[in-house]
Write an enzyme that holds these catalytic residues in place. Structure first.
Site, PDB file in Angstrom:
ATOM      1  N   HIS A 175       0.817  -1.232   0.000  1.00 33.61           N
ATOM      2  CA  HIS A 175       0.000   0.000   0.000  1.00 33.61           C
ATOM      3  C   HIS A 175       0.843   1.270   0.000  1.00 33.61           C
ATOM      4  O   HIS A 175       0.319   2.356  -0.236  1.00 33.61           O
ATOM      5  CB  HIS A 175      -0.949   0.015   1.205  1.00 33.61           C
TER       6      HIS A 175
ATOM      7  N   ASP B  24      -2.607 -10.394  -2.699  1.00 29.67           N
ATOM      8  CA  ASP B  24      -3.206  -9.977  -1.433  1.00 29.67           C
ATOM      9  C   ASP B  24      -4.692  -9.641  -1.672  1.00 29.67           C
ATOM     10  O   ASP B  24      -5.081  -9.256  -2.781  1.00 29.67           O
ATOM     11  CB  ASP B  24      -2.455  -8.735  -0.919  1.00 29.67           C
TER      12      ASP B  24
ATOM     13  N   HIS C 135      -6.282  -7.093  -0.734  1.00 20.37           N
ATOM     14  CA  HIS C 135      -6.469  -5.664  -1.009  1.00 20.37           C
ATOM     15  C   HIS C 135      -5.706  -5.230  -2.259  1.00 20.37           C
ATOM     16  O   HIS C 135      -4.643  -5.770  -2.569  1.00 20.37           O
ATOM     17  CB  HIS C 135      -5.975  -4.835   0.184  1.00 20.37           C
TER      18      HIS C 135
ATOM     19  N   ASP D 118      -4.818 -12.811   3.129  1.00 15.64           N
ATOM     20  CA  ASP D 118      -6.073 -12.281   3.671  1.00 15.64           C
ATOM     21  C   ASP D 118      -7.248 -12.592   2.738  1.00 15.64           C
ATOM     22  O   ASP D 118      -8.384 -12.174   3.009  1.00 15.64           O
ATOM     23  CB  ASP D 118      -5.984 -10.777   4.008  1.00 15.64           C
TER      24      ASP D 118
END
Ligand code: SP5
Ligand code: ZN
Length: 341
Positions: free
Chosen positions: A159, A195, A197, A284
Site C-alpha cells: 500500500h 493480497d 487488497h 487475507d
C-alpha cells in the site's frame, strides 16, 4: 526455497489501530511473522537466512527523499511534541486545499498518510528498514540464480506509494525489489499481487512505466480498503498504458472464481516475457480472515502456489497481508510448497 527473515520486525509493535471508531490492537501484529516462520521451519521448506543490510539507495529509487526522512524522524518529532499516544494521522490535504508540506507534525502526518489505520511508533522506522533488507536480500538470492525466494517481510509494503504510508505499510518492499531487478540488468519485471487488497502503492509507483507490468487481484474497492484506487478501468498512463491490470471480485468469492483471474494474470505475464516475477503475497483472501471477504481455503493455497510455479519464472515472494493468525502459517507455507512441486 529459502526464506529471508529478520527478528527486527519485533520493533514494529503498535498498540493502536483506529477501526470502527475505537482503538483496537492492530491486525498487523508481530505474531503474524512468528507463526509463518514456525510453519516454514516445521515443514522444512528450506534454509532460513538473515538479511544483509542495504543502504538507502535502493529505497530512494522508489520513494522520495522527503518521505523517507519524514518516516525517519516522525516518531521523535511526535514524542518531542509531548503527544501522549501513537502518531495517528487526523488531517488531510483534501479537495480544494493546498498540497504543501507543513511544518507541524500533525500536518506532515496527514500529508504523507493515505489512511488512519496505521500509527507510527517507536521502532517503526527500524522495522520498516529491516523489512526492505529482507526483500532485497531475497531479491539478490533470485538474481544470483535461486529459482525462487520468500521474503518474510513485516511490516508489509504494497500500500505504500512513493510518498505515502498506510494500510499497515511504510516502504513498498515489492516495488523496491522489482526496481532492484531492473537496476541489475533485467529488462522487464512483472508484479502479481495476490493480497486481498488492491496493491495501490505498487500500481501508482509504476503507473506511467512499461518496464514493470503490475497486476492485482482484489476485493472491489467500491466496497473495501483502499476505497479510492484499484478499479478495472485503471490500465496505466502514458508509456505505462496497458501495463496495469486490476481484477476485482465481490464478497464471497471462492477459489473457483478467483483462479480464473489468476489464469488471466498468468497469460498476461507470459505475453510480457518478464525476466523476473515478484509476488506480493497476502493470505487475507482466506475464508477466516477478520477484515476481508473472499472464501479461499487452506488447500486452495497449494493450487495457487502450483500455478505460480508453472510460470517457470525466477520468482520473489514478499509477505503482505493475512490476519487470521491461526491460519496464516499454514496458508503461506502451502503457497510455497505448491510452488516448489
Ligand atoms: C497489507 C494489508 O493487507 N493491509 C490492509 C490494510 C487495511 N486497513 C483497513 C482495515 C479496515 C478494517 N475494517 C474491518 C472491519 C471488520 N470488522
Ligand atoms: Zn491485504
Amino acid at each position: 526455497m529459502k526464506t529471508v527473515y529478520s527478528p527486527l520486525h519485533h520493533r514494529r509493535t503498535a498498540t493502536s489501530e483506529l477501526d470502527g471508531g475505537v482503538l483496537i490492537e492492530p491486525h498487523e501484529r508481530p505474531s503474524r511473522a512468528e507463526t509463518i516462520l514456525q510453519r516454514v521451519r516445521d515443514q522444512s521448506l528450506g534454509e532460513i537466512v538473515a538479511p544483509v543490510n542495504f543502504d538507502l539507495a535502493p529505497i530512494l529509487r522508489v520513494h522520495t527523499l522527503e518521505y523517507v526522512s519524514f518516516l525517519e524522524h516522525c516518531w521523535s518529532e511526535w514524542a518531542a511534541a509531548g503527544k501522549p499516544g501513537e502518531a495517528i494521522p487526523q488531517f488531510w490535504p483534501a479537495r480544494g486545499m493546498r498540497q504543501r508540506v507543513p511544518k507541524d507534525i500533525d500536518g506532515r502526518l496527514g500529508y504523507y498518510a493515505l489512511g488512519a489505520d496505521t500509527s507510527i511508533t517507536d521502532g517503526t522506522w527500524e522495522a520498516a528498514r529491516a523489512s526492505v533488507d529482507v526483500a532485497l536480500t531475497a531479491q539478490r538470492l533470485v538474481a544470483d540464480g535461486e529459482r525462487a525466494a520468500f521474503a518474510l517481510c513485516r511490516p508489509p509494503g504494497h500500500h505504500a506509494a512513493a510518498d505515502l504510508f498506510g494500510g499497515y505499510c511504510f516502504f513498498n518492499n515489492a516495488a523496491i525489489a522489482a526496481q532492484a531487478f531492473l537496476d541489475q540488468g533485467a529488462k522487464r519485471v512483472a508484479i502479481l499481487d495476490v493480497d486481498f487488497h488492491h496493491g495501490n502503492g505498487t500500481q501508482s509507483i509504476f503507473y506511467r512505466r512499461n518496464d514493470v507490468l503490475t497486476i492485482s487481484l482484489h476485493g472491489d474497492p467500491d466496497l473495501v480498503f483502499p476505497h479510492f484506487l484499484g478499479f478495472e478501468d485503471e490500465i496505466g498512463e502514458g508509456d505505462g498504458e496497458g501495463s496495469n491490470l486490476n481484477l476485482v471480485y465481490p464478497p464471497g468469492t471462492p477459489f473457483s472464481e478467483w483462479r480464473q483471474g489468476l489464469e488471466t494474470a498468468c497469460k498476461r505475464i507470459a505475453d510480457f516475457r518478464p525476466d523476473a516475477l515478484v509476488v506480493p503475497l497476502g493470505v487475507d483472501t482466506f475464508e477466516g480472515d477478520p477484515i476481508s471477504f473472499f472464501k479461499l481455503t487452506s488447500e486452495d493455497y497449494l493450487a495457487m502456489g502450483e500455478r505460480l510455479g508453472r510460470m517457470g519464472l525466477p520468482t520473489l515472494f514478499t509477505m503482505e497481508g493475512g490476519y487470521d493468525v491461526e491460519a496464516i502459517g499454514v496458508n503461506v507455507a502451502n503457497v510455497l510448497t505448491g510452488f516448489d512441486q
